[in-house]
Design a protein around this motif. Structure first.
Motif, PDB file in Angstrom:
ATOM      1  N   LEU A 186     -10.836  54.356  17.147  1.00 13.64           N
ATOM      2  CA  LEU A 186     -10.743  53.593  18.388  1.00 13.64           C
ATOM      3  C   LEU A 186      -9.793  54.340  19.309  1.00 13.64           C
ATOM      4  CD1 LEU A 186     -10.395  50.005  16.902  1.00 13.64           C
ATOM      5  CD2 LEU A 186     -12.330  50.885  18.238  1.00 13.64           C
ATOM      6  N   LEU A 187     -10.185  54.464  20.573  1.00 19.34           N
ATOM      7  CA  LEU A 187      -9.395  55.219  21.544  1.00 19.34           C
ATOM      8  C   LEU A 187      -9.004  54.320  22.705  1.00 19.34           C
ATOM      9  CD1 LEU A 187     -11.700  58.383  21.567  1.00 19.34           C
ATOM     10  CD2 LEU A 187      -9.581  58.075  20.266  1.00 19.34           C
ATOM     11  N   PHE A 188      -7.711  54.056  22.814  1.00 19.63           N
ATOM     12  CA  PHE A 188      -7.184  53.246  23.920  1.00 19.63           C
ATOM     13  C   PHE A 188      -6.713  54.213  24.996  1.00 19.63           C
ATOM     14  CE2 PHE A 188      -7.093  49.017  21.980  1.00 19.63           C
ATOM     15  CZ  PHE A 188      -7.263  49.322  20.638  1.00 19.63           C
ATOM     16  N   ARG A 189      -7.439  54.237  26.094  1.00 17.83           N
ATOM     17  CA  ARG A 189      -7.144  55.216  27.139  1.00 17.83           C
ATOM     18  C   ARG A 189      -6.098  54.707  28.119  1.00 17.83           C
ATOM     19  NH1 ARG A 189      -9.571  59.847  25.235  1.00 17.83           N
ATOM     20  NH2 ARG A 189     -11.805  59.527  24.897  1.00 17.83           N
ATOM     21  N   THR A 190      -5.140  55.551  28.426  1.00 21.04           N
ATOM     22  CA  THR A 190      -4.196  55.270  29.508  1.00 21.04           C
ATOM     23  C   THR A 190      -4.045  56.550  30.325  1.00 21.04           C
ATOM     24  OG1 THR A 190      -2.075  56.050  28.607  1.00 21.04           O
ATOM     25  CG2 THR A 190      -2.882  53.914  27.804  1.00 21.04           C
ATOM     26  N   ALA A 191      -3.415  56.404  31.488  1.00 20.40           N
ATOM     27  CA  ALA A 191      -3.223  57.581  32.341  1.00 20.40           C
ATOM     28  C   ALA A 191      -2.332  58.609  31.659  1.00 20.40           C
ATOM     29  CB  ALA A 191      -2.629  57.152  33.684  1.00 20.40           C
ATOM     30  N   CYS A 240      -8.002  43.830  26.491  1.00 21.04           N
ATOM     31  CA  CYS A 240      -7.005  44.836  26.865  1.00 21.04           C
ATOM     32  C   CYS A 240      -7.430  45.800  27.957  1.00 21.04           C
ATOM     33  CB  CYS A 240      -6.492  45.579  25.649  1.00 21.04           C
ATOM     34  SG  CYS A 240      -7.723  46.143  24.542  1.00 21.04           S
ATOM     35  N   SER A 241      -8.711  45.898  28.228  1.00 21.66           N
ATOM     36  CA  SER A 241      -9.102  46.796  29.312  1.00 21.66           C
ATOM     37  C   SER A 241      -8.596  46.223  30.641  1.00 21.66           C
ATOM     38  CB  SER A 241     -10.623  46.932  29.329  1.00 21.66           C
ATOM     39  OG  SER A 241     -10.954  48.172  29.886  1.00 21.66           O
ATOM     40  N   GLY A 242      -7.880  47.046  31.379  1.00 22.85           N
ATOM     41  CA  GLY A 242      -7.307  46.585  32.637  1.00 22.85           C
ATOM     42  C   GLY A 242      -5.979  45.862  32.487  1.00 22.85           C
ATOM     43  N   GLU A 243      -5.462  45.802  31.262  1.00 23.42           N
ATOM     44  CA  GLU A 243      -4.165  45.158  31.011  1.00 23.42           C
ATOM     45  C   GLU A 243      -3.084  46.200  30.757  1.00 23.42           C
ATOM     46  OE1 GLU A 243      -2.818  42.115  31.035  1.00 23.42           O
ATOM     47  OE2 GLU A 243      -4.714  41.441  31.953  1.00 23.42           O
ATOM     48  N   ARG A 244      -1.856  45.796  31.011  1.00 15.78           N
ATOM     49  CA  ARG A 244      -0.737  46.680  30.690  1.00 15.78           C
ATOM     50  C   ARG A 244      -0.116  46.308  29.348  1.00 15.78           C
ATOM     51  NH1 ARG A 244       0.633  50.209  34.558  1.00 15.78           N
ATOM     52  NH2 ARG A 244      -0.245  49.739  36.605  1.00 15.78           N
ATOM     53  N   VAL A 245       0.431  47.313  28.692  1.00 12.63           N
ATOM     54  CA  VAL A 245       1.122  47.083  27.420  1.00 12.63           C
ATOM     55  C   VAL A 245       2.528  46.585  27.714  1.00 12.63           C
ATOM     56  CG1 VAL A 245       1.987  48.163  25.300  1.00 12.63           C
ATOM     57  CG2 VAL A 245      -0.192  48.914  26.292  1.00 12.63           C
ATOM     58  N   ARG A 246       2.829  45.404  27.198  1.00  9.13           N
ATOM     59  CA  ARG A 246       4.199  44.903  27.352  1.00  9.13           C
ATOM     60  C   ARG A 246       5.105  45.566  26.313  1.00  9.13           C
ATOM     61  NH1 ARG A 246       6.150  40.235  29.430  1.00  9.13           N
ATOM     62  NH2 ARG A 246       4.141  39.174  29.435  1.00  9.13           N
ATOM     63  N   ARG A 247       4.603  45.616  25.095  1.00  7.87           N
ATOM     64  CA  ARG A 247       5.476  46.084  24.017  1.00  7.87           C
ATOM     65  C   ARG A 247       4.635  46.454  22.798  1.00  7.87           C
ATOM     66  NH1 ARG A 247      10.081  43.698  20.727  1.00  7.87           N
ATOM     67  NH2 ARG A 247       8.943  41.753  20.490  1.00  7.87           N
ATOM     68  N   LEU A 272      -1.109  51.173  31.569  1.00  9.20           N
ATOM     69  CA  LEU A 272      -2.338  50.438  31.846  1.00  9.20           C
ATOM     70  C   LEU A 272      -3.449  50.964  30.938  1.00  9.20           C
ATOM     71  CD1 LEU A 272      -3.863  48.449  33.810  1.00  9.20           C
ATOM     72  CD2 LEU A 272      -4.452  50.506  35.120  1.00  9.20           C
ATOM     73  N   ILE A 273      -4.048  50.071  30.171  1.00  7.86           N
ATOM     74  CA  ILE A 273      -5.178  50.473  29.332  1.00  7.86           C
ATOM     75  C   ILE A 273      -6.434  50.460  30.196  1.00  7.86           C
ATOM     76  CG2 ILE A 273      -6.584  49.912  27.314  1.00  7.86           C
ATOM     77  CD1 ILE A 273      -4.069  48.585  26.117  1.00  7.86           C
ATOM     78  N   THR A 274      -6.998  51.642  30.410  1.00  6.56           N
ATOM     79  CA  THR A 274      -8.134  51.743  31.325  1.00  6.56           C
ATOM     80  C   THR A 274      -9.462  51.525  30.626  1.00  6.56           C
ATOM     81  OG1 THR A 274      -8.086  54.132  30.993  1.00  6.56           O
ATOM     82  CG2 THR A 274      -6.950  53.272  32.934  1.00  6.56           C
ATOM     83  N   ALA A 275      -9.509  51.799  29.316  1.00  3.88           N
ATOM     84  CA  ALA A 275     -10.757  51.630  28.574  1.00  3.88           C
ATOM     85  C   ALA A 275     -10.467  51.653  27.082  1.00  3.88           C
ATOM     86  CB  ALA A 275     -11.745  52.746  28.918  1.00  3.88           C
ATOM     87  N   LEU A 304       0.321  42.523  25.014  1.00  4.26           N
ATOM     88  CA  LEU A 304      -0.159  42.811  26.362  1.00  4.26           C
ATOM     89  C   LEU A 304       0.475  41.869  27.377  1.00  4.26           C
ATOM     90  CD1 LEU A 304      -3.873  43.156  25.285  1.00  4.26           C
ATOM     91  CD2 LEU A 304      -2.302  45.023  25.831  1.00  4.26           C
ATOM     92  N   HIS A 305       0.387  42.277  28.627  1.00  2.00           N
ATOM     93  CA  HIS A 305       1.011  41.469  29.687  1.00  2.00           C
ATOM     94  C   HIS A 305       0.344  40.112  29.866  1.00  2.00           C
ATOM     95  CE1 HIS A 305       4.464  43.182  31.668  1.00  2.00           C
ATOM     96  NE2 HIS A 305       3.976  44.388  31.431  1.00  2.00           N
ATOM     97  N   ASN A 306      -0.927  40.014  29.505  1.00  2.00           N
ATOM     98  CA  ASN A 306      -1.617  38.725  29.654  1.00  2.00           C
ATOM     99  C   ASN A 306      -1.288  37.754  28.531  1.00  2.00           C
ATOM    100  OD1 ASN A 306      -2.963  39.840  27.505  1.00  2.00           O
ATOM    101  ND2 ASN A 306      -4.947  39.991  28.525  1.00  2.00           N
ATOM    102  N   GLY A 307      -0.382  38.134  27.629  1.00  4.31           N
ATOM    103  CA  GLY A 307       0.028  37.241  26.552  1.00  4.31           C
ATOM    104  C   GLY A 307      -0.725  37.468  25.261  1.00  4.31           C
ATOM    105  N   ALA A 308      -1.882  38.147  25.339  1.00  5.19           N
ATOM    106  CA  ALA A 308      -2.632  38.431  24.116  1.00  5.19           C
ATOM    107  C   ALA A 308      -1.899  39.486  23.290  1.00  5.19           C
ATOM    108  CB  ALA A 308      -4.033  38.912  24.453  1.00  5.19           C
TER     109      ALA A 308
END
Length: 270
Positions: free
Chosen positions: A60-65, A18-25, A49-52, A98-102
């Motif tokens: 657990l901390l999912f960072r976004t802008a 997920c790092s560097g991926e966008r959340v689809r839903r 965009l999940i930056t880290a 995620l946008h990559n399908g995962a």
DNA sequence: CGCTGACCCTGACGGC
DNA sequence: TGCCGTCAGGGTCAGC
């Protein structure tokens, strides 16, 4: 299931997906967790965009802008990577697609975990008062000694207090106290700096080794299964009440301290 | 302020 | 087989 090593293993497992991926839903099937999952959470996360993916204590901390998604696994929670086609089963409460399908799938039978939105993150009450990370240089025997003066709680309760040091759960508190030769019932304020130095070292040692073994669980965890058991054969006291001490053979004593099962050796721990 | 115990919830397990 | 009590790796919170 999750103590700090499991949470760190989870972090390492999901981060590459997920790092560097966008959340689809974000799909919330069951919002009734420790605190209700905020109704706006899907909208807040969509397209971000999940930056880290970071860890603080057992969070657990999912960072976004836009802000930070905080996830806690509670007692029975897990977060796994599943393919987009996998249909949800019992207690699969939340999906992060995620946008990559995962898809990160959150399962939690007891629902003691949580999904919260933090903005800004570090001032949030859940994070603000936390003690140091046990594996940081900041955490040592001097810190334990200093913070324990005047405290009358049993030392085991003391090291499990997240305002003192984070991430020391019941399993590793029992184990570290055994390795340090300290009776868990001993009053925190009456333990010497020298003994606290040993205890801090043992806490670091036991957590580090469990995280290293977590690499084994990592594969399980991505693939399925999820049951740890990887450290079971290395446990000296946890889950072994009534059985012989591995070091001296005496029968291990089991009691309750602060609502938690405590196991120790009356001969090896003083 | 420090400390204790109740509580949140489901599932697994042992005894009967 | 079922029913019941107990326990489980997390943490918060009210009350003393």
């Amino acid at each position: 299931m999750p103590e700090l090593p499991e949470v760190e293993t989870t972090r390492r497992g999901v981060e590459p997906y997920c790092s560097g991926e966008r959340v689809r839903r974000l799909v919330v099937r069951e919002p009734r967790l420790r605190w209700p999952v905020p109704g706006q959470l899907p909208d807040l996360l969509r397209g971000q965009l999940i930056t880290a993916v970071e860890r603080r204590a057992k969070y657990l901390l999912f960072r976004t802008a836009a802000g930070t998604l905080l996830v806690h696994l509670g007692m029975s929670g897990s977060l796994r990577v599943v393919g987009p086609e996998q249909s949800p089963g019992k207690h699969d409460h939340i999906d992060i697609q995620l946008h990559n399908g995962a898809c990160l799938r959150y399962n939690d039978p007891r629902r003691f975990g949580c999904f919260l939105w933090l903005e800004p993150a570090e001032q949030h009450p859940l994070l603000r008062e936390l003690g140091p990370e046990p594996l940081s240089a900041e955490f040592d025997g001097e810190l334990l000694h200093g913070r324990s003066r005047g405290r009358r709680v049993p030392v085991k309760s003391f090291i499990m207090n997240g305002q003192v040091v984070v991430g020391v759960g019941n399993i590793y508190a029992n184990e570290a106290l055994f390795l340090a030769g300290i009776d868990p019932r001993r009053m925190a304020g009456r333990i010497s700096a020298a003994r606290y130095r040993v205890l801090a070292d043992r806490i670091k040692q036991v957590l580090t080794s469990a995280i290293e073994q977590g690499g084994t669980t990592l594969r399980d965890f991505v693939g399925g299964d999820g049951k740890p058991g990887y450290f079971a054969q290395q446990l000296y006291v946890y889950g072994r009440g009534g059985r012989p001490c591995k070091r001296c053979g005496a029968t291990l004593r089991e009691s309750r301290l602060g609502q938690r099962t405590t196991v120790f050796c009356v001969t090896c721990q003083r």
